[in-house]
Design an enzyme around this catalytic site. Structure first.
Site, PDB file in Angstrom:
ATOM      1  N   LEU A 282     -13.531   2.041  -0.102  1.00  0.00           N
ATOM      2  CA  LEU A 282     -14.942   2.446  -0.132  1.00  0.00           C
ATOM      3  C   LEU A 282     -15.411   3.591   0.895  1.00  0.00           C
ATOM      4  CD1 LEU A 282     -16.658  -1.245  -0.346  1.00  0.00           C
ATOM      5  CD2 LEU A 282     -16.251   0.508  -2.037  1.00  0.00           C
TER       6      LEU A 282
ATOM      7  N   LYS B  88     -12.631  -5.033  11.995  1.00  0.00           N
ATOM      8  CA  LYS B  88     -13.313  -4.301  10.875  1.00  0.00           C
ATOM      9  C   LYS B  88     -14.731  -3.780  11.513  1.00  0.00           C
ATOM     10  CE  LYS B  88     -10.819  -5.070   6.706  1.00  0.00           C
ATOM     11  NZ  LYS B  88     -10.781  -6.219   5.598  1.00  0.00           N
TER      12      LYS B  88
ATOM     13  N   VAL C 113       0.975  -1.231   0.031  1.00  0.00           N
ATOM     14  CA  VAL C 113       0.101  -0.020  -0.169  1.00  0.00           C
ATOM     15  C   VAL C 113       0.916   1.217  -0.138  1.00  0.00           C
ATOM     16  CG1 VAL C 113      -1.768   1.378   1.409  1.00  0.00           C
ATOM     17  CG2 VAL C 113      -1.915  -1.371   1.069  1.00  0.00           C
TER      18      VAL C 113
ATOM     19  N   LYS D 229      -5.148  -0.983  11.024  1.00  0.00           N
ATOM     20  CA  LYS D 229      -6.441  -0.956  11.785  1.00  0.00           C
ATOM     21  C   LYS D 229      -6.027  -0.876  13.338  1.00  0.00           C
ATOM     22  CE  LYS D 229      -7.769  -4.559   8.971  1.00  0.00           C
ATOM     23  NZ  LYS D 229      -7.319  -4.258   7.801  1.00  0.00           N
TER      24      LYS D 229
ATOM     25  N   GLU E 223      -3.648 -13.009   3.150  1.00  0.00           N
ATOM     26  CA  GLU E 223      -2.248 -12.690   3.918  1.00  0.00           C
ATOM     27  C   GLU E 223      -1.317 -13.857   3.780  1.00  0.00           C
ATOM     28  OE1 GLU E 223      -1.893  -9.910   6.112  1.00  0.00           O
ATOM     29  OE2 GLU E 223      -3.867  -9.325   5.332  1.00  0.00           O
TER      30      GLU E 223
ATOM     31  N   ALA F  24     -11.220  -0.727   2.598  1.00  0.00           N
ATOM     32  CA  ALA F  24     -10.196  -0.027   1.713  1.00  0.00           C
ATOM     33  C   ALA F  24     -10.936   1.390   1.462  1.00  0.00           C
ATOM     34  CB  ALA F  24      -9.671  -1.069   0.716  1.00  0.00           C
TER      35      ALA F  24
ATOM     36  N   ALA G 242       9.746   5.502   5.991  1.00  0.00           N
ATOM     37  CA  ALA G 242      10.409   4.443   6.902  1.00  0.00           C
ATOM     38  C   ALA G 242       9.784   3.230   6.526  1.00  0.00           C
ATOM     39  CB  ALA G 242      10.235   4.891   8.429  1.00  0.00           C
TER      40      ALA G 242
END
Ligand code: ADP
Ligand code: ASP
Ligand code: MG
Length: 829
Positions: free
Chosen positions: A621, A690, A484, A587, A675, A619, A512
């Protein structure tokens, strides 16, 4: 010479050259050039300051000797600075008879005087005036030498033509009306240029009296007013009056004009352009005044005059250092008449001038500011004056706070606008600076605040950005540059030119990863950030991150957390307190304890910073924003269900097609949807986080442990196996799961991994959902959120779309980042 004021009876131009214009040989030459080529067709009166730094050195010599020290070093340095200029002229074969003779004579006299001061342990003001005036005595004579050498009809005049209006050895006033005829008498036809020393006049007995620090501006202004000059030009080392001190605000703009009142306010609170005192005679006689650059004489400069056009709401910002604030506080002040007068009288009788004074409306306290050097004297004066009140505990002790600064915003246009003070204060607080006192005069030409001395520069810069910068800057520090983070940097590179067209400049200041930190000297070059991080990155901790703000002087910096690091999430409060906005894809922070959750929001609002986390759920949305909007407008969430995991959306879609669980997991892994260890998805913890974030957003006070989680597949047999053994282990549950899928299918349903909120409870579980319901159609990595609210019923609001993936997540983070900017006020009326 440029245009005339119209009513000038004589064709005389006054030119004042400050210390920065006669700092050295180059300065004297440049000033002489100006006199020669920009003096116009009439006569010129030139007024000179001492060579740069000389007055300060003479003052140091006196003060050190008074203290019993040896002021000789300072004195010698003062003399040396002047001698150097003479030597340079000698080397060029230019004669300096007046300057050389004066300096020679002063060398002996000053040494004796300073020694006398040391023996006496004090320096009477009369002697102080004589010593300090010698700097101007020298520079003015040297200028005459130089002009004569150039063949200009120049003459030196003493300041006996500047009779004084009062008896004050150090801060006197010129009797302008009396000076007029005397000056004109000395301005004979034979003289083209009359040169006078600035900074002092002479009393009736012919003794030297100073006109106050930076008094040469006042000398020039009074002379211009006295003779009715066409213009008074103040020549300096800057192009004119700037919107702020150009040494502090690098993009300060030179103003073409300012009014007398604006110039007065700006100067009074620190703008070193023209002394505030000089503006009184100029404005009284409507003398046009120009601020010009000796070293760039063709620049137009700034015109100070009555009719300055009010095209700008705010004209400039100034700041004054070395101020002390003094507060008198206590019930005994309430309702008593004459307290403010007693304060003012007490200080005036000791020649302490009050920079500003504010009384709280309950009359319980009075705060005033004086120069730091006067602070102790002021405290004693007030303690004496309020001796009775202190004795009877009607007031508290006099509180003196040193090392303060006054920052002020000036502009006559301000009175026609609302919200200027609000923007001013917001800008200051955005810089993380605390405002201790606010003062606004009834003319509404200036608003001044008192802040800690070392915060004045950041406050000034922040205000300048808020009022004068067309471009808004986003300064960011990116922590975490995996999928990301890297995508975000790519999007910045692509989007920057378009944003610049809209006056938004994105500047990545530091990047970083978990191992090292790269801090740019200015901005990170995004075309090669990976190599730079590798080569120049260093091991770091949170203090190093926080230090970046001061190191690069950032006003509204933002930390973007694209990591999944829990320790970093636990530092957000500290970052907000240190003046950073925080934008996180991570999160963790929002799912830590409720106490921390609340603390984050308090820290953000207390520090006027943004804490934004739109990508925490779904994400890119727009879920968080939508929820907040609904709740704020009075809607209520009745129930919620959603498919909140891209990987599980993919896996359950494949199950629907008849694929075995083990195969579906393998496929999702291949496609990069899970993942690295797919159990992180299958356990349901990520979905639970979430869901908790959605729940907290609608006001439910829940902890992560309150979420009832049924893993996506039974974990007993797969939880503890090696990663290599995982798929074979999942095969063990294929059959049982296939049965569940078939059963649902027989009922016209499909299995989905659903997070739901109902009756204040959160649950994450595999559910059989009718195919025609919104969640029944969600598969292939898509996310969906179904909101049943008071307004949205019986048909719920549904948000659906890709809820995972680097591109959409980075775009969501980018969106948050753009929400951290504050826009400058439009300057045009
Ligand atoms: P001089 O004695 O030659 O008149 P000073 O040393 O008093 O000059 O002040 C000149 C300096 O004041 C400039 O070099 C500039 O950096 C600073 N300054 C502070 N505020 C302003 C401002 N608003 N506009 C222009 N210059 C300013
Ligand atoms: N030399 C004096 C001072 O430094 C006066 C002046 O330069 O205006 O205060
Ligand atoms: Mg000066």
């Amino acid at each position: 010479m440029s245009s005339q004021s119209g009513k000038a009876a004589v064709n005389v131009l006054v030119q004042k050259f400050g210390g920065t214009s006669v700092a050295d040989l180059k300065g004297f030459e440049a000033s002489a050039d100006v006199i020669q080529h920009h003096g116009g067709d009439g006569q010129v009166i030139v007024v000179l300051s001492a060579v740069k730094g000389v007055t300060d050195l003479l003052l140091a010599a006196i003060d050190q000797s008074v203290e019993g020290g040896d002021g000789k070093a300072a004195l010698n340095e003062a003399l040396q600075r002047q001698q150097i200029v003479l030597d340079e002229y000698a080397a060029k074969g230019i004669a300096t008879p007046l300057g050389a003779a004066f300096l020679q004579q002063q060398k002996e006299q000053l040494a004796q005087r300073i020694e006398g001061v040391r023996l006496l342990g004090q320096c009477p003001d009369r002697i102080r005036a004589i010593i300090l005036a010698t700097g101007e005595g020298f520079s003015s004579r040297l200028m005459v030498d130089l002009l004569m050498h150039r063949g200009i009809a120049a003459a030196w005049s003493d300041t006996d033509v500047l009779p004084l209006a009062n008896e004050d050895w150090l801060d006197s006033l010129i009797n302008v009306d009396a000076a007029g005829p005397l000056l004109k008498a000395r301005l004979t036809d034979a003289v083209k240029v009359l040169v006078l020393p600035g900074f002092y006049g002479r009393n009736a007995a012919g003794e030297i009296q100073l006109l106050g620090r930076n008094g040469t501006d006042y000398s020039a202004a009074a002379i211009a007013a006295a003779v009715g000059a066409t213009r008074c030009q103040i020549w300096k080392d800057v192009d004119g009056f700037f919107t702020a001190d150009p040494r502090i605000v690098s993009n300060a703009q030179c103003l073409d004009e300012v009014s007398y009142e604006e110039a007065m306010e700006l100067s009074y609170f620190g703008a070193k352009v023209i002394s505030a005192k000089a503006l009184t005679p100029l404005s009284a006689k409507d003398v046009l005044c120009e601020i010009r650059n000796t070293y760039e004489p063709d620049q137009p400069g700034t015109l100070i005059h009555r009719e300055a056009k009010r095209t700008h709401v705010v004209r400039g910002i100034s700041h004054l250092q070395n101020v002390a604030s003094i507060t008198l506080h206590g019930g005994g002040l309430r309702g008593r008449v004459g307290i403010a007068r007693r304060v003012m009288d007490a200080l005036a009788s000791r020649s302490i001038s009050i920079l500003l004074i504010v009384q709280s409306s309950s009359e319980y306290s009075i705060t005033l500011c004086v120069k730091q050097a006067d602070a102790e004297k002021a405290r004693r004066a007030l303690e004496d004056e309020f001796h009775f009140e202190r004795l009877h505990k009607l007031i508290d002790e006099v509180l003196v706070q040193g090392n303060r600064a006054v920052v002020s915003l000036v502009g006559e246009g301000m009175k026609h606008y609302r919200g200027i003070a609000a923007r001013f204060l917001t800008a200051i607080s955005s810089a993380g600076v605390n405002v201790e006192v606010i003062a606004q005069g009834s003319t509404e030409c200036a608003i001044a605040v008192v802040v800690q001395g070392d915060a004045a520069q950041s406050a000034t810069r922040a205000c300048h950005t808020a009022f004068f910068s067309r471009t808004t800057h986003i300064d960011l520090i990116l922590l975490g540059c995996g999928n990301v983070g890297s995508e975000l940097l790519r999007q910045f590179r692509q989007q920057s030119p378009k944003l610049l067209e809209q006056d938004v400049e994105l500047r990545v200041r530091a990047i970083a990863n978990s191992r090292s930190l790269l801090v740019a000297d200015d901005v990170v070059d995004l075309s090669q950030w990976q190599q730079q991080l590798e080569q120049k990155g260093t091991v770091y901790n949170m203090d190093d991150i926080i230090a970046i703000r001061d190191r690069l002087g950032l006003l509204n910096p933002t930390i973007v957390d694209c990591s999944t690091d829990e320790k970093l999430a636990a530092e957000y409060v500290r970052l907000l307190e240190a003046g950073f906005n925080v934008v996180c894809a991570n999160k963790k922070a929002n799912t830590m304890s409720l106490d921390y959750y609340r603390e984050l929001r308090t820290a953000a609002s207390r520090n006027f910073r943004r804490f934004l986390y739109e990508t925490n759920v779904g994400a890119g949305l727009p879920i968080i924003d939508t929820l907040q909007g609904l709740i704020r407008s009075g809607d209520q969430l009745k129930s919620f269900e959603g498919i909140l995991s891209g990987s599980l959306s993919m896996i359950f879609g494949l199950l629907e097609d008849g694929m075995a669980v083990s195969e579906a997991v393998a496929r999702a892994m291949e496609l990069g949807y899970t993942e690295p260890d797919p159990r992180d998805d299958l356990s349901g913890l990520d979905v639970a986080r979430k869901l908790l974030i959605v729940a907290r957003e609608i006001g439910l006070q829940l902890e992560l442990s309150d979420v009832d989680v049924e893993p996506a597949v039974p974990m007993d047999s797969i939880a503890d196996v090696d990663k290599a053994e995982l798929l074979p282990a999942i095969r063990g549950i294929d059959a049982a799961f296939a049965e569940k899928v078939a059963k649902a299918k027989a009922e016209g349903k499909v299995l989905r991994y659903v997070g739901s909120i109902k009756d204040g409870k959160c649950r994450v579980a595999v559910e059989a959902v009718p195919k025609e319901q919104p969640l029944g159609a969600i598969r292939d990595g898509e996310n969906a959120l179904v909101l049943h609210t008071h307004y949205y019923q019986p048909i719920p609001m549904v948000l659906r779309g890709y809820g995972a993936g680097a591109a959409v997540t980075a775009a969501g983070v980018f969106g948050d980042l753009l929400r951290t900017v504050w826009r400058p006020l439009d300057q045009r009326s």
